[in-house]
Design a protein around this motif. Structure first.
Motif, PDB file in Angstrom:
ATOM      1  N   TRP A  37      42.990   0.199  47.481  1.00  0.00           N
ATOM      2  CA  TRP A  37      42.653   0.517  46.083  1.00  0.00           C
ATOM      3  C   TRP A  37      41.956  -0.668  45.430  1.00  0.00           C
ATOM      4  CZ3 TRP A  37      44.641  -1.625  41.484  1.00  0.00           C
ATOM      5  CH2 TRP A  37      44.368  -0.914  40.303  1.00  0.00           C
ATOM      6  N   HIS A  38      42.493  -1.875  45.641  1.00  0.00           N
ATOM      7  CA  HIS A  38      41.841  -3.075  45.104  1.00  0.00           C
ATOM      8  C   HIS A  38      40.406  -3.181  45.635  1.00  0.00           C
ATOM      9  CE1 HIS A  38      45.034  -5.155  42.916  1.00  0.00           C
ATOM     10  NE2 HIS A  38      45.888  -4.877  43.893  1.00  0.00           N
ATOM     11  N   ALA A  39      40.229  -2.940  46.938  1.00  0.00           N
ATOM     12  CA  ALA A  39      38.902  -3.024  47.547  1.00  0.00           C
ATOM     13  C   ALA A  39      37.956  -2.000  46.945  1.00  0.00           C
ATOM     14  CB  ALA A  39      39.020  -2.817  49.055  1.00  0.00           C
ATOM     15  N   TRP A  40      38.445  -0.783  46.777  1.00  0.00           N
ATOM     16  CA  TRP A  40      37.624   0.284  46.190  1.00  0.00           C
ATOM     17  C   TRP A  40      37.208  -0.067  44.768  1.00  0.00           C
ATOM     18  CZ3 TRP A  40      40.059   4.339  42.855  1.00  0.00           C
ATOM     19  CH2 TRP A  40      39.118   5.273  42.408  1.00  0.00           C
ATOM     20  N   LYS A  41      38.130  -0.644  44.010  1.00  0.00           N
ATOM     21  CA  LYS A  41      37.838  -1.002  42.626  1.00  0.00           C
ATOM     22  C   LYS A  41      36.898  -2.201  42.508  1.00  0.00           C
ATOM     23  CE  LYS A  41      40.310   1.909  40.105  1.00  0.00           C
ATOM     24  NZ  LYS A  41      39.711   2.785  39.075  1.00  0.00           N
ATOM     25  N   GLY A  42      36.781  -2.979  43.573  1.00  0.00           N
ATOM     26  CA  GLY A  42      35.938  -4.171  43.514  1.00  0.00           C
ATOM     27  C   GLY A  42      36.660  -5.387  42.989  1.00  0.00           C
ATOM     28  N   HIS A  43      38.010  -5.365  43.037  1.00  0.00           N
ATOM     29  CA  HIS A  43      38.777  -6.530  42.608  1.00  0.00           C
ATOM     30  C   HIS A  43      38.632  -7.656  43.629  1.00  0.00           C
ATOM     31  CE1 HIS A  43      41.656  -3.536  40.407  1.00  0.00           C
ATOM     32  NE2 HIS A  43      40.536  -3.740  39.739  1.00  0.00           N
ATOM     33  N   GLY A  44      38.800  -8.858  43.170  1.00  0.00           N
ATOM     34  CA  GLY A  44      38.849  -9.993  44.083  1.00  0.00           C
ATOM     35  C   GLY A  44      37.647 -10.907  44.047  1.00  0.00           C
ATOM     36  N   MET A  69      30.776   9.577  64.781  1.00  0.00           N
ATOM     37  CA  MET A  69      32.155   9.722  64.334  1.00  0.00           C
ATOM     38  C   MET A  69      32.186   9.738  62.811  1.00  0.00           C
ATOM     39  SD  MET A  69      33.895   5.957  64.737  1.00  0.00           S
ATOM     40  CE  MET A  69      33.444   4.626  63.617  1.00  0.00           C
ATOM     41  N   GLN A  70      33.354  10.066  62.242  1.00  0.00           N
ATOM     42  CA  GLN A  70      33.499  10.103  60.796  1.00  0.00           C
ATOM     43  C   GLN A  70      34.318   8.919  60.297  1.00  0.00           C
ATOM     44  OE1 GLN A  70      34.951  14.176  59.858  1.00  0.00           O
ATOM     45  NE2 GLN A  70      32.931  14.394  58.925  1.00  0.00           N
ATOM     46  N   ALA A  71      34.016   8.523  59.049  1.00  0.00           N
ATOM     47  CA  ALA A  71      34.711   7.391  58.448  1.00  0.00           C
ATOM     48  C   ALA A  71      34.640   7.506  56.930  1.00  0.00           C
ATOM     49  CB  ALA A  71      34.095   6.074  58.907  1.00  0.00           C
ATOM     50  N   VAL A  72      35.589   6.851  56.248  1.00  0.00           N
ATOM     51  CA  VAL A  72      35.597   6.773  54.789  1.00  0.00           C
ATOM     52  C   VAL A  72      34.849   5.510  54.380  1.00  0.00           C
ATOM     53  CG1 VAL A  72      37.044   6.469  52.748  1.00  0.00           C
ATOM     54  CG2 VAL A  72      37.722   8.078  54.544  1.00  0.00           C
ATOM     55  N   VAL A  73      33.770   5.689  53.626  1.00  0.00           N
ATOM     56  CA  VAL A  73      32.848   4.598  53.324  1.00  0.00           C
ATOM     57  C   VAL A  73      32.861   4.288  51.827  1.00  0.00           C
ATOM     58  CG1 VAL A  73      30.437   3.836  53.432  1.00  0.00           C
ATOM     59  CG2 VAL A  73      31.382   5.259  55.268  1.00  0.00           C
ATOM     60  N   LEU A  74      32.911   3.006  51.510  1.00  0.00           N
ATOM     61  CA  LEU A  74      32.787   2.536  50.135  1.00  0.00           C
ATOM     62  C   LEU A  74      31.303   2.484  49.786  1.00  0.00           C
ATOM     63  CD1 LEU A  74      33.852   1.100  47.538  1.00  0.00           C
ATOM     64  CD2 LEU A  74      33.682  -1.045  48.811  1.00  0.00           C
ATOM     65  N   GLU A  75      30.849   3.430  48.975  1.00  0.00           N
ATOM     66  CA  GLU A  75      29.429   3.470  48.622  1.00  0.00           C
ATOM     67  C   GLU A  75      29.118   2.672  47.369  1.00  0.00           C
ATOM     68  OE1 GLU A  75      28.252   7.626  48.638  1.00  0.00           O
ATOM     69  OE2 GLU A  75      27.784   7.439  50.782  1.00  0.00           O
ATOM     70  N   SER A  76      30.026   2.702  46.397  1.00  0.00           N
ATOM     71  CA  SER A  76      29.869   1.923  45.170  1.00  0.00           C
ATOM     72  C   SER A  76      31.253   1.728  44.571  1.00  0.00           C
ATOM     73  CB  SER A  76      28.952   2.647  44.180  1.00  0.00           C
ATOM     74  OG  SER A  76      28.754   1.869  43.017  1.00  0.00           O
ATOM     75  N   HIS A  77      31.561   0.505  44.146  1.00  0.00           N
ATOM     76  CA  HIS A  77      32.906   0.201  43.664  1.00  0.00           C
ATOM     77  C   HIS A  77      33.281   1.084  42.469  1.00  0.00           C
ATOM     78  CE1 HIS A  77      31.847  -3.656  45.738  1.00  0.00           C
ATOM     79  NE2 HIS A  77      33.013  -3.369  46.280  1.00  0.00           N
ATOM     80  N   GLU A  83      29.363  -2.938  49.489  1.00  0.00           N
ATOM     81  CA  GLU A  83      29.067  -1.511  49.566  1.00  0.00           C
ATOM     82  C   GLU A  83      28.616  -1.178  50.984  1.00  0.00           C
ATOM     83  OE1 GLU A  83      26.245  -0.800  46.465  1.00  0.00           O
ATOM     84  OE2 GLU A  83      27.715  -1.140  44.866  1.00  0.00           O
ATOM     85  N   GLY A  84      29.067  -0.039  51.472  1.00  0.00           N
ATOM     86  CA  GLY A  84      28.811   0.351  52.851  1.00  0.00           C
ATOM     87  C   GLY A  84      29.957   0.031  53.793  1.00  0.00           C
ATOM     88  N   GLN A  85      30.994  -0.646  53.282  1.00  0.00           N
ATOM     89  CA  GLN A  85      32.137  -1.020  54.101  1.00  0.00           C
ATOM     90  C   GLN A  85      33.004   0.197  54.419  1.00  0.00           C
ATOM     91  OE1 GLN A  85      32.996  -4.135  55.275  1.00  0.00           O
ATOM     92  NE2 GLN A  85      34.758  -3.261  56.321  1.00  0.00           N
ATOM     93  N   ILE A  86      33.457   0.296  55.677  1.00  0.00           N
ATOM     94  CA  ILE A  86      34.481   1.265  56.053  1.00  0.00           C
ATOM     95  C   ILE A  86      35.825   0.637  55.747  1.00  0.00           C
ATOM     96  CG2 ILE A  86      35.516   2.618  57.914  1.00  0.00           C
ATOM     97  CD1 ILE A  86      32.799   2.527  59.342  1.00  0.00           C
TER      98      ILE A  86
END
Length: 350
Positions: A42-49, A1-9, A58-61
């Protein structure tokens, strides 16, 4: 299946082929029909928190606001069947701890944050696995579409839980909402449905116009003495004030605009500028007996309350949906949140 993956913040999100999710005995597999696109993504993608140990690896869907149809059920499932249409909360409890048993599953110490940690791979995907599904999932009423349920997402859940369960809101109270993005506009609509008089604040005209459409009785353009303007319009200050953005200015303005015995409700998460820390006038808060409250998600056991408001027409999450996009466009829509340009809610819909 397909998914949007966080490869690097901070780097572009990737649409990838990934393995199918595993079915657990107490879980289900849900075919995702829609998922809200949220500033928390967006916060997750940026690496906030990192200041609260809340950075997705990294690698999180990503994706935490889904609705869909049950495809498979585990051997221990008792209340769900294949074909059930369900809403999926992002705060997934284990259903057995003292918090869950007492109606606070959104702060379960053994819980999983969907879309933010490896045990809860997210819903910007074709399918997701939901653990402890008998406890966590709620079937959708007839007439509530998947996109409307996805729009409820964390924004309506968090705003409703904050106003209905955390704050002491009474009909006729003035509620000020600082920041009219997705969660702020949700709060405007919910506060109005609960009988409050609502005042909306933003630095942009379009969100203020939308807030008026959704029930705001007054609007204030941000800038200058916002607390003073609110005190003037409300005849002394708001009973409840919400920071729906999460920056230092809106948080402080929210506290400052309250009348004595008022309640500040924090819904917005901070960015790198604040790193979870905002300076507040504590002596003034003590002198006026101001409460500072937080709200995060909603207990799964109270989801029926919110869906009842939707089914009755008291609130309409679909009215906030401004765009529906395919999975391939999710990365660019999250990146576009750098500019705070969208009005309303964007939804990934299959």
């Amino acid at each position: 299946m397909q998914a949007v993956v966080l490869e690097s913040h901070g780097d572009p999100l990737a649409l990838r082929d990934v393995p199918e999710p595993d079915l657990e005995p107490d879980g289900v597999i849900v075919d995702v029909e829609a998922c809200g696109i949220c500033r928390s993504d967006w916060h997750a993608w940026k690496g906030h928190g990192e200041w609260v140990d809340d950075v997705p690896p990294e690698g999180q869907i990503l994706g935490h606001e889904p609705a869909g149809t049950v495809l498979e059920v585990g051997d221990r499932i008792e209340t769900l069947e294949e074909g059930d249409r369900v809403a999926v909360p992002f705060s997934l409890g284990d259903g057995t701890c003292s918090r869950c048993r007492n109606g606070h599953g959104n702060v379960c110490p053994n819980g999983t944050a969907l879309g933010f940690e490896p045990a809860g791979q997210g819903a910007f995907a074709d399918r997701i696995a939901v653990p402890h599904a008998d406890y966590n999932l709620t079937t959708l009423p007839e007439g509530v579409s998947a996109s409307a349920a996805a729009a409820l997402g964390c924004r309506y859940m968090t705003a409703y839980h904050g106003l209905a369960h955390r704050a002491d809101l009474a009909p006729g109270d003035w509620v000020a909402v600082h920041g009219c993005g997705g969660v702020g506009l949700s709060a405007v609509q919910i506060a109005n449905a609960l009988g409050a008089r609502v005042l909306a604040v933003d630095v942009r005209s379009a969100p203020l116009e939308k807030a008026t459409e959704l029930g705001a009785h007054e609007t204030v353009h941000g800038g200058g003495d916002v607390p003073g303007k609110i005190r003037e319009l409300t005849g002394g200050g708001a009973a409840i004030s919400i920071d729906a953005l999460g920056i230092s200015e809106t948080c402080r303005n929210s506290v400052a605009c309250l009348a004595s015995l008022g309640q500040h409700l924090q819904l917005g998460l901070t960015t790198d500028a604040e790193r979870g820390e905002v300076s507040l006038p504590t002596d003034s808060m003590v002198g006026r007996e101001i409460d500072f409250l937080g709200s995060r998600g909603m207990p799964p056991t109270r989801y029926d309350e919110l869906l009842g408001f939707v089914e009755s027409g008291a609130i309409d999450p679909g009215a906030l949906v401004s765009h529906k996009v395919p999975l391939a466009e999710v990365p660019e829509r999250i990146a576009a949140m750098d500019e705070f340009s969208a009005v309303g809610i964007e939804v990934y819909e299959r």
